[in-house]
Motif scaffolding. Structure first.
Motif, short mmCIF file in Angstrom:
data_model
loop_
_atom_site.label_atom_id
_atom_site.label_comp_id
_atom_site.label_asym_id
_atom_site.label_seq_id
_atom_site.Cartn_x
_atom_site.Cartn_y
_atom_site.Cartn_z
N PRO A 1 0.81 -1.22 0.00
CA PRO A 1 0.00 0.00 0.00
C PRO A 1 0.85 1.28 0.00
CG PRO A 1 -0.87 -1.59 1.57
CD PRO A 1 0.46 -2.12 1.11
N PHE A 2 0.50 2.20 -0.87
CA PHE A 2 1.09 3.53 -0.96
C PHE A 2 2.57 3.50 -1.33
CE2 PHE A 2 -2.65 3.95 1.71
CZ PHE A 2 -3.32 4.98 1.06
N ASP A 3 3.09 2.35 -1.72
CA ASP A 3 4.46 2.27 -2.24
C ASP A 3 4.49 2.80 -3.66
OD1 ASP A 3 7.19 0.50 -1.51
OD2 ASP A 3 6.83 0.77 -3.66
N ALA A 4 5.58 3.42 -4.03
CA ALA A 4 5.69 3.98 -5.38
C ALA A 4 5.58 2.89 -6.45
CB ALA A 4 7.03 4.71 -5.52
N GLY A 5 5.93 1.65 -6.11
CA GLY A 5 5.88 0.56 -7.08
C GLY A 5 4.70 -0.37 -6.88
N ARG A 6 3.70 0.03 -6.15
CA ARG A 6 2.55 -0.85 -5.88
C ARG A 6 1.89 -1.27 -7.18
NH1 ARG A 6 1.20 4.39 -5.01
NH2 ARG A 6 -0.71 5.16 -5.99
N ASP A 7 1.41 -2.53 -7.20
CA ASP A 7 0.82 -3.02 -8.45
C ASP A 7 -0.43 -3.87 -8.22
OD1 ASP A 7 1.97 -5.27 -7.36
OD2 ASP A 7 3.07 -5.85 -9.16
N GLY A 8 -1.02 -3.78 -7.04
CA GLY A 8 -2.27 -4.52 -6.84
C GLY A 8 -2.43 -5.02 -5.42
N LEU A 9 -3.58 -5.59 -5.17
CA LEU A 9 -3.95 -6.00 -3.82
C LEU A 9 -3.66 -7.47 -3.55
CD1 LEU A 9 -6.80 -7.67 -4.35
CD2 LEU A 9 -7.77 -5.38 -4.43
N SER A 10 -3.71 -7.81 -2.28
CA SER A 10 -3.69 -9.20 -1.81
C SER A 10 -5.03 -9.45 -1.13
CB SER A 10 -2.54 -9.44 -0.83
OG SER A 10 -1.29 -9.22 -1.43
N LEU A 11 -5.73 -10.48 -1.54
CA LEU A 11 -7.04 -10.76 -0.98
C LEU A 11 -6.93 -11.53 0.33
CD1 LEU A 11 -8.66 -11.68 -4.38
CD2 LEU A 11 -9.39 -9.78 -2.92
N GLY A 12 -7.88 -11.30 1.21
CA GLY A 12 -7.90 -11.98 2.48
C GLY A 12 -9.31 -12.33 2.91
N GLU A 13 -9.42 -12.94 4.08
CA GLU A 13 -10.71 -13.29 4.65
C GLU A 13 -10.67 -12.98 6.14
OE1 GLU A 13 -11.29 -17.43 3.84
OE2 GLU A 13 -9.65 -18.08 5.13
N ALA A 14 -11.83 -12.72 6.71
CA ALA A 14 -11.88 -12.34 8.12
C ALA A 14 -13.31 -12.32 8.61
CB ALA A 14 -11.24 -10.96 8.33
N GLY A 15 -13.44 -12.31 9.93
CA GLY A 15 -14.72 -12.09 10.58
C GLY A 15 -14.50 -11.25 11.81
#
Length: 403
Positions: free
Chosen positions: A221-235
């Protein structure tokens, strides 16, 4: 708005079960992300090449016999999260104070139990006149609806007040706080169990990948070279009720919602909806922007979302604000992101732990000084959480201590 007392809160993520596991990982800067070991495999026989925030032990959860008709992976995680941090006792206490019919249940989710529906379609069986139908063991209509989780939680807790499932993509379990506040203000309930649950499934992994939003590496997140998300799960959950004059604990002080409807999957380029939601939350809380000590950002690590959110934050808040995204720890938990990141904001108030950003190394020069990569410790009076969903559906929350 009249403050709402937060009587209990909890989260279960890839970092572990309950608030202690979340806090310990934040302090140790230890990520819960792993290489993807979940979901359908591609033509090469391997799962989608990415990193995920998977909750261990969900497959081993057994629902009580009376709740078997709701059995699915999403509701197993809902049940697992429900058992943490003294929540059952807190719920029982609220029901005793107000009556079970005066305690609402408002649950956020994005895809609910769609994983069970995916399985049902892979196991179609011949039915009447040879027409294919769901196999008998999975032909349970309640688990094939978006309301599956809200209905399950109400039955699992025995609460009998108004029950709703909020499904507004990634803002879902932030908006549950606003929904609960309105129910209580309208006199339809005296307390509410709010929360959110979302689990990984093929539709989530391959759906987001089809939008070219999933990174092959851990999100930055917010890195100059960011290229997408990582999906997760939670409750996760929180129990809220009208605050009394003698309350000294944590409170929901304000909420703000907007729907700029700029684009189905891209934020408004000037952050219009984000600014509206944040301003509305501050106004309801009756505070100025410089009173906020910590802001948990939506911060998905996609190029457009992060830059737009950072610009919106810089237009409202002073440089002294400590703002960060914690998705490098948990992944983007979609419909559960609002509750998970609200719990992190509450921990900032309760314990003075202000997380930075995990996995990022090179700050994007386009983002303002509010974006902090390193952890900090400080006594803050107010903490915020941003949750922004597809279609420009936005929600911001302000938490504080009793005055």
């Amino acid at each position: 708005m009249a403050p709402l007392a937060i009587r209990a809160f909890t989260a279960t993520t890839a970092l572990g079960r309950g608030v202690e596991a979340q806090h310990r990982a934040l302090v140790e800067r230890r990520s819960g992300l792993r290489r993807n070991d979940f979901g359908p495999v591609g033509e090469d026989g391997a799962p989608l090449p990415c990193w995920i925030g998977r909750v261990d032990g969900v497959e081993d959860v057994a629902l009580p016999a009376a709740l078997e008709r709701w059995d699915c992976r999403n509701n197993r995680l809902a049940w697992l999260a429900l058992q943490q941090d003294g929540l059952p006792e807190a719920i029982a206490g609220a029901a005793a104070r107000h009556g079970a019919e005066r305690v609402a249940v408002v649950i956020g989710t994005s895809t609910s139990s769609i994983g069970e529906t995916e399985e049902a379609y892979t196991r179609l069986a011949d039915g009447i006149d040879g027409v294919q139908a769901f196999a008998a063991d999975i032909a349970r209509p309640i688990v094939h609806t978006v309301h599956a989780t809200g209905d399950f939680v109400q039955h699992a807790t025995g609460l009998r007040g108004p029950c709703a499932t909020v499904a507004t993509a990634c803002s879902s379990s932030a908006k549950v706080f606003a929904q609960a506040a309105r129910l209580i203000e309208a006199g339809l309930a005296d307390a509410a169990l709010v929360g959110g649950v979302d689990t990984l499934c093929g539709s989530v992994l391959y759906g987001f990948n089809s939008l070219q939003l999933v990174s092959a590496e851990p999100c930055r997140p917010f890195d100059a070279g960011r290229d997408g998300l990582s999906l997760g799960e939670a409750g996760g959950y929180a129990l809220v009720e009208r605050a009394g004059d003698s309350d000294t604990g944590l409170q929901l002080r304000g909420y703000g919602e907007s729907s700029d409807a700029h684009h189905m999957s891209t934020p408004h380029p000037e952050g219009l909806g984000a600014r509206l939601a944040m301003r509305d939350a501050l106004a309801r809380a009756g505070i100025d922007a410089d009173a906020v000590g910590y802001l948990n950002l939506h911060g998905t690590a996609t190029p457009a979302n992060d830059s737009v959110e950072a610009a919106a934050v810089a237009s409202l808040f002073p440089a002294s604000l400590h703002a960060s995204s914690t998705k490098g720890w948990t992944g983007h938990t979609l419909g559960a992101a609002g509750i998970v990141e609200s719990v992190i904001a509450l921990l900032a108030l309760q314990r003075g732990t202000l997380p930075g950003i995990l996995g990022s190394a090179v700050p994007d020069p386009a983002c303002g000084p509010q974006i902090r990569f390193d952890n900090a410790a400080a006594d803050v009076g107010f903490a915020m959480n941003n949750s922004f969903g597809f279609g420009g559906n936005n929600c911001s929350l302000v938490f504080g201590r009793a005055a």
